[in-house]
Each structure stands twice: as C-alpha cells, then as structure tokens.
Motif scaffolding. Sequence first.
Motif, mmCIF file in Angstrom:
data_model
loop_
_atom_site.group_PDB
_atom_site.id
_atom_site.type_symbol
_atom_site.label_atom_id
_atom_site.label_comp_id
_atom_site.label_asym_id
_atom_site.label_seq_id
_atom_site.Cartn_x
_atom_site.Cartn_y
_atom_site.Cartn_z
ATOM 1 N N LEU A 1 0.645 -1.286 0.081
ATOM 2 C CA LEU A 1 -0.154 -0.375 -0.454
ATOM 3 C C LEU A 1 0.755 0.898 0.246
ATOM 4 C CD1 LEU A 1 -2.840 -1.229 2.404
ATOM 5 C CD2 LEU A 1 -2.882 -1.427 0.042
ATOM 6 N N SER A 2 0.215 2.493 -0.662
ATOM 7 C CA SER A 2 0.950 3.663 -1.137
ATOM 8 C C SER A 2 0.592 4.439 0.453
ATOM 9 C CB SER A 2 0.610 4.301 -2.085
ATOM 10 O OG SER A 2 1.265 3.356 -2.793
ATOM 11 N N HIS A 3 1.550 5.367 0.959
ATOM 12 C CA HIS A 3 0.926 6.180 1.884
ATOM 13 C C HIS A 3 0.045 7.559 1.045
ATOM 14 C CE1 HIS A 3 1.723 9.326 5.092
ATOM 15 N NE2 HIS A 3 1.592 10.016 3.875
ATOM 16 N N ALA A 4 -0.724 7.957 1.843
ATOM 17 C CA ALA A 4 -2.051 8.508 1.581
ATOM 18 C C ALA A 4 -2.564 8.740 0.494
ATOM 19 C CB ALA A 4 -1.229 10.776 1.365
ATOM 20 N N THR A 5 -2.593 7.383 0.144
ATOM 21 C CA THR A 5 -3.758 6.966 -0.811
ATOM 22 C C THR A 5 -5.003 5.987 -0.413
ATOM 23 O OG1 THR A 5 -1.856 6.048 -1.931
ATOM 24 C CG2 THR A 5 -3.604 5.802 -3.070
ATOM 25 N N THR A 6 -6.053 6.172 -0.701
ATOM 26 C CA THR A 6 -7.463 5.750 -0.280
ATOM 27 C C THR A 6 -8.064 4.351 -1.286
ATOM 28 O OG1 THR A 6 -7.864 7.827 -0.109
ATOM 29 C CG2 THR A 6 -9.549 6.465 -0.008
ATOM 30 N N TYR A 7 -8.098 3.842 -0.306
ATOM 31 C CA TYR A 7 -7.832 2.533 -0.549
ATOM 32 C C TYR A 7 -9.933 1.518 -0.367
ATOM 33 C CZ TYR A 7 -3.641 2.126 -1.513
ATOM 34 O OH TYR A 7 -1.950 2.154 -2.380
ATOM 35 N N SER B 1 -16.729 -0.375 0.218
ATOM 36 C CA SER B 1 -16.428 -0.061 1.323
ATOM 37 C C SER B 1 -16.793 2.030 1.540
ATOM 38 C CB SER B 1 -14.828 -0.028 2.800
ATOM 39 O OG SER B 1 -14.021 -0.009 1.342
ATOM 40 N N ASP B 2 -16.859 2.638 1.959
ATOM 41 C CA ASP B 2 -16.292 3.789 1.748
ATOM 42 C C ASP B 2 -14.918 4.335 2.003
ATOM 43 O OD1 ASP B 2 -15.412 4.008 4.426
ATOM 44 O OD2 ASP B 2 -17.164 5.691 4.744
ATOM 45 N N GLY B 3 -13.897 3.543 1.673
ATOM 46 C CA GLY B 3 -12.533 3.614 1.647
ATOM 47 C C GLY B 3 -12.088 4.007 2.915
ATOM 48 N N MET B 4 -10.657 4.449 2.825
ATOM 49 C CA MET B 4 -9.874 4.185 4.041
ATOM 50 C C MET B 4 -8.279 5.143 3.629
ATOM 51 S SD MET B 4 -9.238 0.407 5.165
ATOM 52 C CE MET B 4 -8.658 -0.527 3.947
ATOM 53 N N VAL B 5 -8.317 5.696 4.141
ATOM 54 C CA VAL B 5 -6.336 6.651 3.450
ATOM 55 C C VAL B 5 -5.607 6.317 4.450
ATOM 56 C CG1 VAL B 5 -5.463 8.751 3.497
ATOM 57 C CG2 VAL B 5 -7.675 8.721 3.355
ATOM 58 N N VAL B 6 -4.269 5.353 3.636
ATOM 59 C CA VAL B 6 -3.640 4.964 4.469
ATOM 60 C C VAL B 6 -2.199 5.747 4.968
ATOM 61 C CG1 VAL B 6 -1.286 3.330 3.952
ATOM 62 C CG2 VAL B 6 -3.420 2.670 2.554
ATOM 63 N N ASP B 7 -2.097 5.960 6.066
ATOM 64 C CA ASP B 7 -1.395 6.635 6.525
ATOM 65 C C ASP B 7 -0.006 6.357 7.145
ATOM 66 O OD1 ASP B 7 -0.020 9.393 8.250
ATOM 67 O OD2 ASP B 7 -1.916 9.616 9.438
ATOM 68 N N LEU B 8 0.998 6.896 6.698
ATOM 69 C CA LEU B 8 1.968 6.006 7.581
ATOM 70 C C LEU B 8 2.517 6.796 8.424
ATOM 71 C CD1 LEU B 8 3.253 3.829 4.660
ATOM 72 C CD2 LEU B 8 2.051 3.441 6.324
ATOM 73 N N THR B 9 2.186 8.282 8.350
ATOM 74 C CA THR B 9 3.599 9.515 9.490
ATOM 75 C C THR B 9 2.294 9.648 10.753
ATOM 76 O OG1 THR B 9 2.262 11.043 8.839
ATOM 77 C CG2 THR B 9 3.908 10.464 7.120
ATOM 78 N N ARG B 10 3.212 10.279 11.738
ATOM 79 C CA ARG B 10 3.067 10.940 12.904
ATOM 80 C C ARG B 10 2.066 12.267 12.227
ATOM 81 N NH1 ARG B 10 7.145 9.954 17.802
ATOM 82 N NH2 ARG B 10 8.262 10.843 15.558
ATOM 83 N N PRO B 11 1.660 13.105 13.718
ATOM 84 C CA PRO B 11 0.786 14.518 13.092
ATOM 85 C C PRO B 11 2.123 15.209 13.201
ATOM 86 C CG PRO B 11 -0.354 13.279 14.821
ATOM 87 C CD PRO B 11 0.422 12.203 14.545
ATOM 88 N N THR B 12 1.900 16.172 12.496
ATOM 89 C CA THR B 12 2.362 17.094 12.216
ATOM 90 C C THR B 12 2.954 18.437 12.894
ATOM 91 O OG1 THR B 12 4.687 18.566 11.270
ATOM 92 C CG2 THR B 12 2.438 17.596 9.733
ATOM 93 N N ALA B 13 3.916 19.486 12.916
ATOM 94 C CA ALA B 13 3.756 20.656 13.151
ATOM 95 C C ALA B 13 3.648 21.603 12.692
ATOM 96 C CB ALA B 13 3.967 21.024 14.751
ATOM 97 N N SER B 14 3.821 21.304 11.364
ATOM 98 C CA SER B 14 3.874 22.031 10.264
ATOM 99 C C SER B 14 2.960 23.067 10.174
ATOM 100 C CB SER B 14 3.323 21.543 8.499
ATOM 101 O OG SER B 14 2.938 20.891 8.564
ATOM 102 N N ILE B 15 3.470 24.895 10.119
ATOM 103 C CA ILE B 15 2.926 26.282 9.077
ATOM 104 C C ILE B 15 3.039 25.918 8.113
ATOM 105 C CG2 ILE B 15 3.174 26.401 12.368
ATOM 106 C CD1 ILE B 15 5.624 28.394 10.892
ATOM 107 N N CYS B 16 1.615 27.169 7.951
ATOM 108 C CA CYS B 16 1.528 27.744 5.992
ATOM 109 C C CYS B 16 2.623 28.615 7.288
ATOM 110 C CB CYS B 16 0.252 27.838 5.935
ATOM 111 S SG CYS B 16 -0.053 26.202 4.969
#
Length: 659
Positions: free
Chosen positions: A18-24, A43-58
């Motif tokens: 499976l690929s990160h940030a991809t909906t299956y 199913s209504d889909g699920m996103v593959v999330d391989l990363t932890r939350p981030t504090a990135s700012i715009c």
Amino acid sequence: AFKSVGIATRYVARGLALSHATTYYASVSAVNGAGLRSTLLSSDGMVVDLTRPTASICIEKEDVSANPSFGEAVNSTDCPISVPSLSSATQDWTLSSTDARVRLEKSPSEQHGCVSIYLRSGTLAQDVPTHVGIEYELVLFMAVLGPCARPPCSGQHMAEAGALVSVAGVETAILLAPPSNRNASSADTFYERKTLRFTATSTTSRLLLQPLVSQVGLAIGMATVQRCMTSSPDMSVLGEAIFASNSQSVKLYVPNSVVQAEVSWDVHDAESSISRYDWAIGSVRGGDQYQSYRSAGQRRTGRTKLLQLSHGSPLFLTVVAWNGANRERVFNSIEYKIDLTAPSLHVVDGSSVTDLDFQHSTILSVHWDATDVDSPISSCSWSAGSKAGSSNLFATMPLDISSSTTSTSLNVSHGDTAYSTVCCWNGAGLQTCANTNGVTFLTEELDTSTAVVTVKAADMAEYDAESNFLNALDGMLIEMSGYGRSDWLSHYEVRVPSSTGRGTTWTDVGLVSGVVLRGLTLTPGQHRVEVRAVDKAMQASDSVEVNVTVDINKPTVTGSPLNATLVTNQTILLEWPAMFAADSPLRYQISLGFGSSGSEVVLTMETRQEWLRITSLLLERSRHLYTTLTAIGSSGLHFTSTHVIRCQDLRPQTKACSL
C-alpha cells in the motif's frame, strides 16, 4: 483480485504494497448455496497514513479554488445592494440541491464577507486543480441555521448538525454550534472558521460540501483551497518570552494575582484528521506539575488557572496528538516565564525624548518607552484630554508598538493644555498607564500693543540721565515689559543694529525686566534699539523699536550773565537766557542761601525754563544771597556756576541788583 474467504465475516489482508496518503476501497460479494452471487458492495474508503501528526505551519499560501466567497472579495467591507442570483453566486461551483438559495447578511463579518449559500439539502462541489503530493489547506466559514425545516426534527438533530466535507476522497464530519450557543449580536462569531489539511493524490481534487443533518440548514460563507508551502519548526526551540512559535503559544494573564493560562497549538495531519489532543502544563519539559494531562477532544485550545506560582517560574506546554490511524506524537513548547510585574513606561509630550511644555502647532505628538524584561509588550493605547487621565480631546486609540512616536490633530484654542495618557500591556496582560505633564498650545503670536521699552544710561551719575539718552559709548540699560503673560515667555532678545561691536545681532538676555548691555561701539548721535520677546514655543514677537541719543559732552557757558531783579522785598526774578549751550535739552537746578558762601541754604529748585521767580524770601540789606546754578544735559552730564547777589539798598520795583 477477488479471494474466497469461506463463510468468514472478517478478513485480514497482509503483505499488501500500500502507498502512503492513498485511499483504498474494499469490495465484498456473497454467494449462496445455489451459486447465485449478490450485488457487489464497496466500503467508503480508507486512507493509508504512515506518518505521525506534524506541527508544520503555512509560511506561504496560494489560492487555487475559484469564487471562494461567491462573487465578492473575502475581506469585502461594502455589501452588495441587492442579493445576487443563485446562478451568479455559485459560478465555478456545481450545485446539486432542490432547496438552496443565496443569503445576504445585514451585519457581515469582515472574515467571510456578505454573501453566503444556504443549503437545506443537496451538495455544493468544485473540482480544484492540485499537484500530487502537495499539501493544501481548506478554510471554511460555516454556520448552522435553525429552526428545523420540517418534522421530524428535534434538539438532538440540532446538536448533531454541521457539515459533511469531502476533499480529495477523504470525508470529514464537522459539528457546528447550534444557534442557541452562539452570540447572535456578533457577526464575527456567527460563522465558525474550520480548517482542514489534505495532501493531493491527483491533479484534480474534488471539494464537496453538504449538510450533516438534512433537516437542518447549512450556511456557507466562504470555502477556499490554498496551496500551503510548509515549514516544520522544532517546537522545542522556537519562540520567545510569552508568545511561543507559530505552532504553539501560551498566553499568561494575572487577574487578581491568579495566573490564568490560555494555550493553543497548531498540529495537523494531512492524511487522516486528528482524533484527539491531550495537553498538560509543567515546570519542566514534558512535565505535568501545574496541570495533569487532560483531553481537549479535537479542539486546539485550552484554558486553566495556575495557582501558587511565583514571578519568574518556568512553564512548559506539552501536547500529545493522535491521528485517525491511531499514531501519536508528543510536542513540547519552549520555556515560558511567569510574569507578575507590570511593564515599565515613560511618556513625554513631543516627538523625541525631550519633553515639550509649549508648542504652536495643533498636532499633538507623544513619545513613549515601554519595556518589560520578563515578557514582551503586547499592545499599547493612547488618549488625550484637557485634564490628566481624561480623554475628552480624543478617545482611546491603539498604538503601533513597533514605533515610539505618534501624532494626531486636535481642535484646540490658544492657551489650551492637552494631557496624553498612554497605557501598555505585557504578554501577561498586566497594564501600566502614564500621563504626560501636559503641553500648552500657543497658536497666536505675542501681542506687543502694550509693550514698553525704555533705554537708560548703564552707570550711575551725579545726575540721572533722562530715558532714551546715554552718556557713554559702550553700554546701556534696557528695560522692557508688557509683552503678554510672563509664564508663557521664554526670554527677551535685544539688538542695536548701528553698533559696530557687540549687540548688532539678536542677543538672548534671558527673562528679565532689565538688562545692562555692554561691549557696544556707539557714536554720538541717534541710534535704534530693538527688543522682542520669545515665547516658550520658541516663536518671536514683533520687535519694539526705541530711538536713543548718545550725548557725551557737558554743557558749556557762553558768557551771558545771570540777571537778578528785585520784584518785591520778598521776591526776586532770576534770568539766564542763552547762558549755556549743549547737544541735548537742558534742565536747571538752582540753590539759594545766605551766610558765608551760602551755607544757610534757603531752597533748591529745578526748572527747564531759563528764568525762576523766587518768593517768600526774607531779604536783609546787610546780607548777600548766594546762588548755585547747574545746567544738566539730557544724558546727565552737567556744568555748575556760582553767583553772589549783593543788594545794599533793597526796595520794591528797583532795577536789577548788582552781581
């Protein structure tokens, strides 16, 4: 490919690439004993999330959505006069609804403008151009509109009302506060601001909005998608003093000596939304000595009271975030300091550190210096009034704390005084206010109509010189008065333009009623003396000019005699026509006496005439009348002559006695 799992109702698939940030999506069909296959269910889909939350700012944003505020600028201040049509308001959007219309707010919020789309049912969608793998930020301003459209609709429906937001294939349910929980008098709180982050998985990302509860209406004030150039700060080192980095902040307030902390954080997960935040406050990094860990749900703010803290105590904020994939990350803030002291503030009138007490301009300026060694200055305000601490000349206005001087025009009259009041707050919310000692406006020139200038000789002589006559070439006494209110005067300035030495230019002689000016180089004859006053706003008055005469020569005797005529036995007429010559008008002093050399002075008199009638004398034939005649010039220089009147046979109406 489809795989048979027997009659199991649960299956775990392993070894998938499976690929990160991809909906299956998972698809299932059932086969009965007769070999008949059911309809394929997905199913209504699920996103593959391989990363932890981030504090990135715009750090930079680029709008990629079209018509985000439905036909007007986002920060519009002037609402349209008429309600736009539904088709024009939803241009660039796909509207699928049988119950939708345009709303025009009477008291618009500057954040979301004036126009909003009102949905009772259906969807509002737009295909936004995106780049694969790039992070975007979706900003929504939405509100729940009640009451319910039709039964069955209950309070439970209102509590569950909100919006179902789908972007890039990921659906998120957003609950919105029901109308009863909002401040109806504030347009800014009517629309709630919601922000979502997502990572694009294709060159086109579909944004779809619809009511979460079909019976309850949804108002959409703005929906914009922005490309987000991000930066991931090290939250353990960024920030300063009270306000931390862009991703975490702690605001400390000290009302009634009780420290209150308002904390916020900006933690995202672009692939799956944050499911829960826990936060704590401690005296060390990661600690919970001041407040144990508590859940904030999906909110990114918190508030608490911190008791028994002393000035300068360290404080750390710790946030633990879980995303939809149940992955967690711990974020630690920088060190904060408890600040229990108010700022230091110094305020003066004027545009520099030098305090002004008087000025001609009606532009009021104030200069301030606010410092706080424990927390930065957060804001300042300024007002002015006719009394210290009042604001009747202009109401309180905010100050630009990046500057130290500001000005404003006032409607004041000559002689009015204005007092400025500056208040500054530090990051802990503590306030210091300071008043200036006032500045007086001298908008009119000094009035010289009542000014009086007199020039006299600088040195004392046996006989006083008359006003505006001098007997020396190097000095003079100048007396001045009548230039207006003395408390508004700064000093006097004098000059003698015809002097070839000192005094030809304006000379500051201070605020005195008289001054001796020496070091002049004058010549006998006429000279002009000029005097002007300078007020405390440093504006000079018109000059008052006085003509003076310099006479350095004593009177001389021409040789004409002093004649004495006996009018009666007690009256003598003395005459001395053209006896003296001088460069200035003369006055005369006469002394009469009997005895040896006039030792018994009978009288002394002064006159400007060249004759004098003396009466009430007790004349005796055997006695002589001794006379002293002094001619005095206007400059005080004099010449004295003495005479003896001998009358052996004194009779009335006789001719003149011999001298």
